[in-house]
Design an enzyme around this catalytic site. Sequence first.
Site, PDB file in Angstrom:
ATOM      1  N   ASP A 164       0.832  -1.231   0.002  1.00 26.83           N
ATOM      2  CA  ASP A 164      -0.083  -0.111   0.079  1.00 26.83           C
ATOM      3  C   ASP A 164       0.801   1.211  -0.282  1.00 26.83           C
ATOM      4  O   ASP A 164       1.542   1.584  -1.113  1.00 26.83           O
ATOM      5  CB  ASP A 164      -0.998  -0.110   1.329  1.00 26.83           C
ATOM      6  CG  ASP A 164      -2.009   1.034   1.306  1.00 26.83           C
ATOM      7  OD1 ASP A 164      -2.421   1.474   0.084  1.00 26.83           O
ATOM      8  OD2 ASP A 164      -2.214   1.378   2.402  1.00 26.83           O
ATOM      9  N   ARG A 176     -10.558 -12.586   6.606  1.00 24.97           N
ATOM     10  CA  ARG A 176      -9.298 -13.176   6.005  1.00 24.97           C
ATOM     11  C   ARG A 176      -9.858 -14.394   4.769  1.00 24.97           C
ATOM     12  O   ARG A 176      -8.964 -14.738   4.238  1.00 24.97           O
ATOM     13  CB  ARG A 176      -8.410 -13.761   7.083  1.00 24.97           C
ATOM     14  CG  ARG A 176      -7.764 -12.143   7.720  1.00 24.97           C
ATOM     15  CD  ARG A 176      -6.471 -12.683   8.606  1.00 24.97           C
ATOM     16  NE  ARG A 176      -6.172 -11.624   9.551  1.00 24.97           N
ATOM     17  CZ  ARG A 176      -5.344 -10.931   9.265  1.00 24.97           C
ATOM     18  NH1 ARG A 176      -4.669 -10.500   8.120  1.00 24.97           N
ATOM     19  NH2 ARG A 176      -4.892  -9.636  10.083  1.00 24.97           N
ATOM     20  N   ASP A 212      -7.427  -8.450   5.797  1.00 20.09           N
ATOM     21  CA  ASP A 212      -8.670  -8.221   6.978  1.00 20.09           C
ATOM     22  C   ASP A 212      -9.044  -6.832   6.853  1.00 20.09           C
ATOM     23  O   ASP A 212      -8.224  -5.895   6.484  1.00 20.09           O
ATOM     24  CB  ASP A 212      -7.970  -8.529   8.283  1.00 20.09           C
ATOM     25  CG  ASP A 212      -6.911  -7.958   8.855  1.00 20.09           C
ATOM     26  OD1 ASP A 212      -5.921  -7.553   7.895  1.00 20.09           O
ATOM     27  OD2 ASP A 212      -7.258  -7.187   9.738  1.00 20.09           O
TER      28      ASP A 212
HETATM   29  P1  IMP Z   1       1.900  -0.402   3.749  1.00 22.59           P
HETATM   30  O1  IMP Z   1       2.757  -0.425   4.961  1.00 22.59           O
HETATM   31  O2  IMP Z   1       1.057   0.979   3.861  1.00 22.59           O
HETATM   32  O3  IMP Z   1       2.426  -0.871   2.521  1.00 22.59           O
HETATM   33  O4  IMP Z   1       0.860  -1.237   4.435  1.00 22.59           O
HETATM   34  C1  IMP Z   1       1.001  -2.886   4.307  1.00 22.59           C
HETATM   35  C2  IMP Z   1      -0.075  -3.626   5.046  1.00 22.59           C
HETATM   36  O5  IMP Z   1      -1.107  -2.885   5.242  1.00 22.59           O
HETATM   37  C3  IMP Z   1      -0.524  -4.863   4.510  1.00 22.59           C
HETATM   38  O6  IMP Z   1       0.443  -5.927   4.797  1.00 22.59           O
HETATM   39  C4  IMP Z   1      -1.784  -5.029   5.198  1.00 22.59           C
HETATM   40  O7  IMP Z   1      -1.935  -5.686   6.172  1.00 22.59           O
HETATM   41  C5  IMP Z   1      -2.396  -3.590   5.246  1.00 22.59           C
HETATM   42  N1  IMP Z   1      -3.210  -3.118   4.160  1.00 22.59           N
HETATM   43  C6  IMP Z   1      -2.931  -2.295   3.236  1.00 22.59           C
HETATM   44  N2  IMP Z   1      -4.015  -1.808   2.331  1.00 22.59           N
HETATM   45  C7  IMP Z   1      -4.677  -2.952   2.748  1.00 22.59           C
HETATM   46  C8  IMP Z   1      -6.380  -3.059   2.162  1.00 22.59           C
HETATM   47  O8  IMP Z   1      -6.808  -2.612   1.402  1.00 22.59           O
HETATM   48  N3  IMP Z   1      -6.919  -3.943   2.798  1.00 22.59           N
HETATM   49  C9  IMP Z   1      -6.447  -4.787   3.850  1.00 22.59           C
HETATM   50  N4  IMP Z   1      -5.318  -4.796   4.565  1.00 22.59           N
HETATM   51  C10 IMP Z   1      -4.551  -3.392   4.024  1.00 22.59           C
HETATM   52 MG    MG Z   2      -3.784  -6.028   8.270  1.00 25.63          MG
END
Ligand code: IMP
Ligand code: MG
Length: 191
Positions: A114, A176, A170
């Site tokens: 993300d 999940r 989730d």
């Molecule tokens: P980042 O550090 O922002 O890239 O986020 C990574 C983590 O955020 C992922 O491993 C997910 O656990 C959670 N995450 C990000 N986007 C989503 C989504 O759309 N649905 C569910 N979990 C998300």
């Molecule tokens: Mg999560």
Amino acid sequence: MIRLGEGGLMDNLRNDMAQILFEEDEIQARVHELGAQITKDYADKNLLVVGILKGAIVFLADLLRSIDLKLRLDFMAVSSYGDAVESSGVVRILKDLEQSLEGKDVLIVEDIVDSGLTLKYLVQNLSSRRPNSLRVCTFLSKPARRVTDVQVDYVGFEIPDQFVVGYGLDYAERYRNLPYIGVLKQELIEG
Ligand code: IMP
Ligand code: MG
């Protein structure tokens, strides 16, 4: 074969979805493609798959069975989200690997990239342990949300800036177990 999604047995959960982005058969087809690609790329390597708990487990279970190599498997758990939908940027290791990375060709398997902050941290942390090589495979990617530059080598699907659940992902630890990827109805998201 009994198809749970079509007989009404999984309708409880499907009723919570505003939209389905990827159905089970489309996901399975894409995961098999990724597995075949990884099998080719790591044919003469010493593959260690590192699954990131908990989100990656469903994807990982399918992906592993599509890789035709004598791979090893390990897990890491990190916290970045808690119960919210926005990344804090603060990453904490909740469970570390059991094996050394020296001489291994490490493939990180993530559920979704993300902001990229979690992955950035993982890549930095694991590279310092002297693997032979380090690559990343994620089931989903939201390129529009990226706030940091991080390389992803294998991507199942790119999606727009939408919060999704299912196939390991989730919302507040729920959903999940969906075999598909969906967008939750707005009224079910707090705040
Ligand atoms: P980042 O550090 O922002 O890239 O986020 C990574 C983590 O955020 C992922 O491993 C997910 O656990 C959670 N995450 C990000 N986007 C989503 C989504 O759309 N649905 C569910 N979990 C998300
Ligand atoms: Mg999560």
